[in-house]
Design an enzyme around this catalytic site. Structure first.
Site, PDB file in Angstrom:
ATOM      1  N   ASP A  51       0.947  -1.340  -0.002  1.00 25.65           N
ATOM      2  CA  ASP A  51       0.057  -0.095  -0.149  1.00 25.65           C
ATOM      3  C   ASP A  51       0.937   1.179   0.161  1.00 25.65           C
ATOM      4  O   ASP A  51       0.372   2.434   0.104  1.00 25.65           O
ATOM      5  CB  ASP A  51      -1.224  -0.004   1.237  1.00 25.65           C
ATOM      6  CG  ASP A  51      -0.380  -0.124   2.426  1.00 25.65           C
ATOM      7  OD1 ASP A  51       1.036  -0.321   2.665  1.00 25.65           O
ATOM      8  OD2 ASP A  51      -1.243   0.024   3.538  1.00 25.65           O
ATOM      9  N   SER A  52       2.335   1.245  -0.024  1.00 24.18           N
ATOM     10  CA  SER A  52       3.221   2.124  -0.255  1.00 24.18           C
ATOM     11  C   SER A  52       2.912   2.815  -1.595  1.00 24.18           C
ATOM     12  O   SER A  52       3.471   3.755  -2.057  1.00 24.18           O
ATOM     13  CB  SER A  52       4.730   1.864   0.004  1.00 24.18           C
ATOM     14  OG  SER A  52       4.717   0.598  -0.802  1.00 24.18           O
ATOM     15  N   ASP A  90      -1.081  -6.159  -0.302  1.00 22.91           N
ATOM     16  CA  ASP A  90      -1.390  -5.562   1.033  1.00 22.91           C
ATOM     17  C   ASP A  90      -2.969  -5.102   1.318  1.00 22.91           C
ATOM     18  O   ASP A  90      -3.491  -4.705   0.020  1.00 22.91           O
ATOM     19  CB  ASP A  90      -0.981  -4.143   1.243  1.00 22.91           C
ATOM     20  CG  ASP A  90       0.390  -4.080   2.345  1.00 22.91           C
ATOM     21  OD1 ASP A  90       0.407  -5.173   2.801  1.00 22.91           O
ATOM     22  OD2 ASP A  90       1.244  -3.184   1.989  1.00 22.91           O
ATOM     23  N   LYS A 120      -1.432  -9.364   2.598  1.00 24.92           N
ATOM     24  CA  LYS A 120      -0.634  -9.061   4.106  1.00 24.92           C
ATOM     25  C   LYS A 120      -1.674  -8.100   4.698  1.00 24.92           C
ATOM     26  O   LYS A 120      -2.292  -7.092   3.991  1.00 24.92           O
ATOM     27  CB  LYS A 120       0.736  -8.312   3.642  1.00 24.92           C
ATOM     28  CG  LYS A 120       1.349  -7.792   4.986  1.00 24.92           C
ATOM     29  CD  LYS A 120       2.714  -7.176   4.609  1.00 24.92           C
ATOM     30  CE  LYS A 120       3.254  -5.982   3.955  1.00 24.92           C
ATOM     31  NZ  LYS A 120       2.812  -4.786   4.844  1.00 24.92           N
ATOM     32  N   GLU A 122      -1.669  -5.393   8.714  1.00 24.14           N
ATOM     33  CA  GLU A 122      -1.040  -5.069   9.580  1.00 24.14           C
ATOM     34  C   GLU A 122      -1.624  -5.403  11.000  1.00 24.14           C
ATOM     35  O   GLU A 122      -2.788  -4.992  11.123  1.00 24.14           O
ATOM     36  CB  GLU A 122      -0.831  -3.557   9.359  1.00 24.14           C
ATOM     37  CG  GLU A 122      -0.030  -3.214   8.305  1.00 24.14           C
ATOM     38  CD  GLU A 122       0.385  -1.562   8.252  1.00 24.14           C
ATOM     39  OE1 GLU A 122      -0.202  -0.924   8.913  1.00 24.14           O
ATOM     40  OE2 GLU A 122       0.640  -1.281   6.941  1.00 24.14           O
ATOM     41  N   GLU A 189       8.869  -4.322  10.593  1.00 23.59           N
ATOM     42  CA  GLU A 189       9.507  -2.718  10.190  1.00 23.59           C
ATOM     43  C   GLU A 189      10.076  -2.105  11.172  1.00 23.59           C
ATOM     44  O   GLU A 189       9.311  -1.915  12.150  1.00 23.59           O
ATOM     45  CB  GLU A 189       8.183  -2.196   9.451  1.00 23.59           C
ATOM     46  CG  GLU A 189       8.738  -0.946   8.869  1.00 23.59           C
ATOM     47  CD  GLU A 189       7.733  -0.190   7.794  1.00 23.59           C
ATOM     48  OE1 GLU A 189       6.634  -1.005   7.668  1.00 23.59           O
ATOM     49  OE2 GLU A 189       8.054   0.895   7.410  1.00 23.59           O
TER      50      GLU A 189
HETATM   51  O1  KIV Z   1       3.482  -1.259   1.630  1.00 25.26           O
HETATM   52  C1  KIV Z   1       4.816  -1.600   1.730  1.00 25.26           C
HETATM   53  O2  KIV Z   1       5.757  -0.951   1.136  1.00 25.26           O
HETATM   54  C2  KIV Z   1       5.237  -2.448   2.913  1.00 25.26           C
HETATM   55  C3  KIV Z   1       6.430  -2.524   3.159  1.00 25.26           C
HETATM   56  C4  KIV Z   1       7.082  -1.346   3.937  1.00 25.26           C
HETATM   57  C5  KIV Z   1       6.879  -3.739   3.910  1.00 25.26           C
HETATM   58  O3  KIV Z   1       4.303  -2.780   3.670  1.00 25.26           O
END
Ligand code: KIV
Length: 271
Positions: A51-52, A90, A120, A122, A189
């Site tokens: 989600d980055s 994510d 994934k 969080e 992280e």
């Molecule tokens: O969204 C992302 O890029 C991440 C990484 C920082 C692991 O979750």
């Protein structure tokens, strides 16, 4: 490669076997077809459609605004590009924390519509009902502990997490909980290296670090950061393997100059 020359897909079992064999796992983020194809052909073990994307693709300050539809769009592009690596997506902020039924619905949409291999999310105990429900549908889940960017407004800062004993103990407990419920791996992280080591030694599933030191089972970086496309973000854990900001900037200036001076196209570059 298999003995017949076929490309053998990396699976969650492959990552587990790598941990057992002491082979480190390489992971990067990817959000689009062209870049994902290069990374897959380079031999990356796993790609994270992170989600980055909210930051590096859309220019938002945080990961919070990205939508499920946008994540699915990015994931579809990455899936189309890759023949070998494992692809993890994510779940975006707000799509799994509310209730486990919604989390399951989100995970199923990601898997069905993108063709990716895992999701994934969080958090630890606070999202465990969602983790359990997604897993019961047969969807592999990767956890994410330590600095969890979707909670940035709760933390208030992007500094190193779990430096104090109580938070470190909670993190270890959450890692064990995620393992016990069946997560296939966990991202840690921005935590102290010694805590990364302890978690990686305590749980049997692979621990992938980003700013979690060298003792964990693998590493992940945001592709735009490690390629030096972003030039305004320099945390201690980041190693830049290229300086593409400067390369692209120079190429764009050369092109602009050639167009203005009528150096491009030349006689051979026209019909
Ligand atoms: O969204 C992302 O890029 C991440 C990484 C920082 C692991 O979750």
């Amino acid at each position: 490669m298999s003995t017949t020359g076929e490309i053998r897909r990396v699976t969650t079992n492959t990552l587990q076997a790598m941990k057992q064999a002491g082979e480190k796992i390489s992971m990067l983020t990817a959000y689009d077809y062209s870049m994902a194809k290069i990374l897959d052909e380079a031999g990356i073990d796993a790609l994270l459609v992170g989600d980055s994307a909210s930051n590096v693709m859309a220019g938002h300050e945080t990961t919070l605004p990205i939508t499920l539809e946008q994540m699915i769009y990015h994931a579809q592009s990455v899936v189309r590009a890759c023949k070998r690596c494992l692809i993890v997506v994510d779940l975006p902020f707000g799509s799994y924390q509310g209730n486990s039924k919604e989390a399951l619905h989100t995970a199923i949409r990601v898997m069905k519509e993108s063709g990716a291999h895992a999701v994934k999310l969080e958090g630890g105990a606070e999202v465990i009902e969602s983790v359990k429900r997604i897993l019961t549908a047969g969807v592999p889940v990767m956890g994410h502990l330590g600095l969890t960017p979707q909670s940035i407004y709760k933390f208030g800062t992007y500094t190193v997490r779990a430096k104090e004993e109580a938070e470190a103990e909670l993190l270890l407990h959450n890692a064990q909980l995620l393992e016990q419920e069946g997560c296939f791996a966990i991202v840690l992280e921005k935590i102290p290296a010694m805590l990364g080591k302890k978690v990686a030694e305590t749980v049997k599933i692979p621990i992938i670090g980003i700013g979690a030191g060298k003792h964990v089972d693998g590493q992940v970086l945001v592709m735009h950061d490690m390629l030096g496309i972003t030039n305004n973000f320099s945390p201690r854990f980041l190693r830049r393997y290229a300086n593409l900001y400067d390369t692209i900037h120079q190429a764009a200036q050369d092109y602009i100059g050639d167009v203005k001076k009528q150096n491009f196209p030349n006689d051979k570059e026209q019909y």
